[in-house]
Scaffold this motif. Structure first.
Motif, PDB file in Angstrom:
ATOM      1  N   VAL A  31       0.846  -1.199   0.000  1.00  0.00           N
ATOM      2  CA  VAL A  31       0.000   0.000   0.000  1.00  0.00           C
ATOM      3  C   VAL A  31       0.877   1.243   0.000  1.00  0.00           C
ATOM      4  O   VAL A  31       1.701   1.429   0.896  1.00  0.00           O
ATOM      5  CB  VAL A  31      -0.945   0.015   1.217  1.00  0.00           C
ATOM      6  CG1 VAL A  31      -1.858   1.238   1.163  1.00  0.00           C
ATOM      7  CG2 VAL A  31      -1.771  -1.270   1.274  1.00  0.00           C
ATOM      8  N   ALA A  32       0.681   2.085  -1.017  1.00  0.00           N
ATOM      9  CA  ALA A  32       1.364   3.376  -1.076  1.00  0.00           C
ATOM     10  C   ALA A  32       0.348   4.464  -0.776  1.00  0.00           C
ATOM     11  O   ALA A  32      -0.664   4.581  -1.468  1.00  0.00           O
ATOM     12  CB  ALA A  32       1.979   3.595  -2.456  1.00  0.00           C
ATOM     13  N   VAL A  33       0.599   5.241   0.291  1.00  0.00           N
ATOM     14  CA  VAL A  33      -0.345   6.269   0.737  1.00  0.00           C
ATOM     15  C   VAL A  33       0.172   7.650   0.331  1.00  0.00           C
ATOM     16  O   VAL A  33       1.341   7.976   0.557  1.00  0.00           O
ATOM     17  CB  VAL A  33      -0.542   6.211   2.265  1.00  0.00           C
ATOM     18  CG1 VAL A  33      -1.524   7.287   2.712  1.00  0.00           C
ATOM     19  CG2 VAL A  33      -1.042   4.828   2.683  1.00  0.00           C
ATOM     20  N   PHE A  34      -0.712   8.442  -0.268  1.00  0.00           N
ATOM     21  CA  PHE A  34      -0.370   9.777  -0.753  1.00  0.00           C
ATOM     22  C   PHE A  34      -1.204  10.807   0.005  1.00  0.00           C
ATOM     23  O   PHE A  34      -2.433  10.729   0.027  1.00  0.00           O
ATOM     24  CB  PHE A  34      -0.650   9.883  -2.250  1.00  0.00           C
ATOM     25  CG  PHE A  34       0.150   8.920  -3.083  1.00  0.00           C
ATOM     26  CD1 PHE A  34       1.325   9.316  -3.692  1.00  0.00           C
ATOM     27  CD2 PHE A  34      -0.278   7.602  -3.237  1.00  0.00           C
ATOM     28  CE1 PHE A  34       2.070   8.413  -4.454  1.00  0.00           C
ATOM     29  CE2 PHE A  34       0.458   6.696  -3.993  1.00  0.00           C
ATOM     30  CZ  PHE A  34       1.637   7.109  -4.606  1.00  0.00           C
ATOM     31  N   HIS A  35      -0.531  11.775   0.627  1.00  0.00           N
ATOM     32  CA  HIS A  35      -1.213  12.822   1.372  1.00  0.00           C
ATOM     33  C   HIS A  35      -1.746  13.851   0.382  1.00  0.00           C
ATOM     34  O   HIS A  35      -0.978  14.546  -0.293  1.00  0.00           O
ATOM     35  CB  HIS A  35      -0.251  13.458   2.368  1.00  0.00           C
ATOM     36  CG  HIS A  35      -0.919  14.247   3.436  1.00  0.00           C
ATOM     37  ND1 HIS A  35      -1.854  13.705   4.299  1.00  0.00           N
ATOM     38  CD2 HIS A  35      -0.814  15.553   3.791  1.00  0.00           C
ATOM     39  CE1 HIS A  35      -2.277  14.622   5.139  1.00  0.00           C
ATOM     40  NE2 HIS A  35      -1.678  15.763   4.853  1.00  0.00           N
ATOM     41  N   ALA A  36      -3.061  13.963   0.308  1.00  0.00           N
ATOM     42  CA  ALA A  36      -3.709  14.694  -0.786  1.00  0.00           C
ATOM     43  C   ALA A  36      -3.843  16.183  -0.497  1.00  0.00           C
ATOM     44  O   ALA A  36      -4.939  16.708  -0.297  1.00  0.00           O
ATOM     45  CB  ALA A  36      -5.079  14.079  -1.072  1.00  0.00           C
ATOM     46  N   THR A  37      -2.717  16.869  -0.471  1.00  0.00           N
ATOM     47  CA  THR A  37      -2.735  18.321  -0.274  1.00  0.00           C
ATOM     48  C   THR A  37      -1.940  19.013  -1.380  1.00  0.00           C
ATOM     49  O   THR A  37      -1.150  19.917  -1.123  1.00  0.00           O
ATOM     50  CB  THR A  37      -2.152  18.710   1.092  1.00  0.00           C
ATOM     51  OG1 THR A  37      -0.845  18.138   1.222  1.00  0.00           O
ATOM     52  CG2 THR A  37      -3.036  18.231   2.228  1.00  0.00           C
ATOM     53  N   GLY A  38      -2.151  18.602  -2.620  1.00  0.00           N
ATOM     54  CA  GLY A  38      -1.499  19.253  -3.749  1.00  0.00           C
ATOM     55  C   GLY A  38      -0.416  18.374  -4.356  1.00  0.00           C
ATOM     56  O   GLY A  38      -0.654  17.633  -5.302  1.00  0.00           O
ATOM     57  N   MET A  39       0.788  18.411  -3.783  1.00  0.00           N
ATOM     58  CA  MET A  39       1.892  17.630  -4.343  1.00  0.00           C
ATOM     59  C   MET A  39       1.641  16.130  -4.229  1.00  0.00           C
ATOM     60  O   MET A  39       1.994  15.361  -5.126  1.00  0.00           O
ATOM     61  CB  MET A  39       3.201  18.002  -3.638  1.00  0.00           C
ATOM     62  CG  MET A  39       3.687  19.406  -3.949  1.00  0.00           C
ATOM     63  SD  MET A  39       3.877  19.707  -5.740  1.00  0.00           S
ATOM     64  CE  MET A  39       5.179  18.533  -6.129  1.00  0.00           C
TER      65      MET A  39
END
Length: 225
Positions: free
Chosen positions: A32-40
């Motif tokens: 699982v690759a988690v991406f913090h969804a605040t633009g970048m």
């Protein structure tokens, strides 16, 4: 190598289920690759989705769509489209759809200055959208998902989509939530499986439904493992 799931998140305020969902996915043999969804983070997520790097996408933090529409921290015009274009199976849920992230140390734009806001930290300020703006955000979700070429499910927790919008919490707005839900139900295209849930996104019922859909997609070959 293990099949990779790409997941968007916005931290504990929106996605408390991460503590149970991520381990459950790993127990099933996924990375699982988690991406913090605040633009970048959203840009990185979309770039990998465009390359077809994910066996499945769990796009559970779509706030960047509203950010782009309302002048907040945008992840680009192609947000919520690349998994669909590569026919990657995707589950979508609208965590923090009702908020727009603005740069914390700057004054708010005039159109946002009268709205309720939450100071997330020194860097981020989250502005609350009104009912009409939430309808606009709902339509944008539907328009983007209409282009998907692969299996797509939209999970709609009708009890709310961030910890601050629960009944009794500071940013609770039942009329605004109802407006978004009604617009989603009217606008979602036929290629999207709609899954309404009588719970909050941080409730265990949400995680259980995600895993149920995943197991179904693995069993029927929609997700390649």
């Amino acid at each position: 190598s293990k099949p990779l799931i790409g997941m968007t998140s916005l931290g504990s305020s929106c996605l408390r289920y991460m503590k149970t969902l991520k381990p459950a996915l790993e127990e099933r043999g996924f990375e699982v690759a988690v991406f913090h969804a605040t633009g970048m983070g959203g840009r990185a997520f979309e770039s990998l989705a465009a390359e077809g790097r994910f066996a499945c996408v769990m796009d559970f933090a779509t706030q960047e769509i509203g950010n782009h529409l309302m002048g907040g921290l945008s992840a680009g015009v192609d947000r919520l489209t690349n998994a669909g274009q590569t026919a990657t199976p995707q589950m979508v849920a609208p965590a923090c759809y009702d908020l727009v992230d603005m740069v914390g140390w700057k004054d708010l734009p005039e159109r946002m200055s009268h709205k309720p806001a939450h100071d997330h930290n020194r860097l981020l300020k989250s502005v609350v959208l009104d009912a009409d703006e939430r309808r606009e955000v709902a339509r944008a979700h539907a328009e983007k998902l209409a282009t998907a070429k692969g299996a797509t499910a939209f999970l709609m927790p009708k009890g709310g989509c961030n910890e601050w919008d629960r009944p009794g919490a500071d940013l609770h707005d039942q009329d605004g939530l109802t407006a978004f839900v009604n617009e989603i139900e009217a606008a979602l295209p036929d290629n999207v499986e709609y899954i309404p849930l009588e719970c909050h996104i941080n409730d265990p019922e949400f995680t259980a439904k995600v895993l149920q859909v995943l197991d179904r997609w693995v069993s029927d070959g929609t997700i390649k493992t």
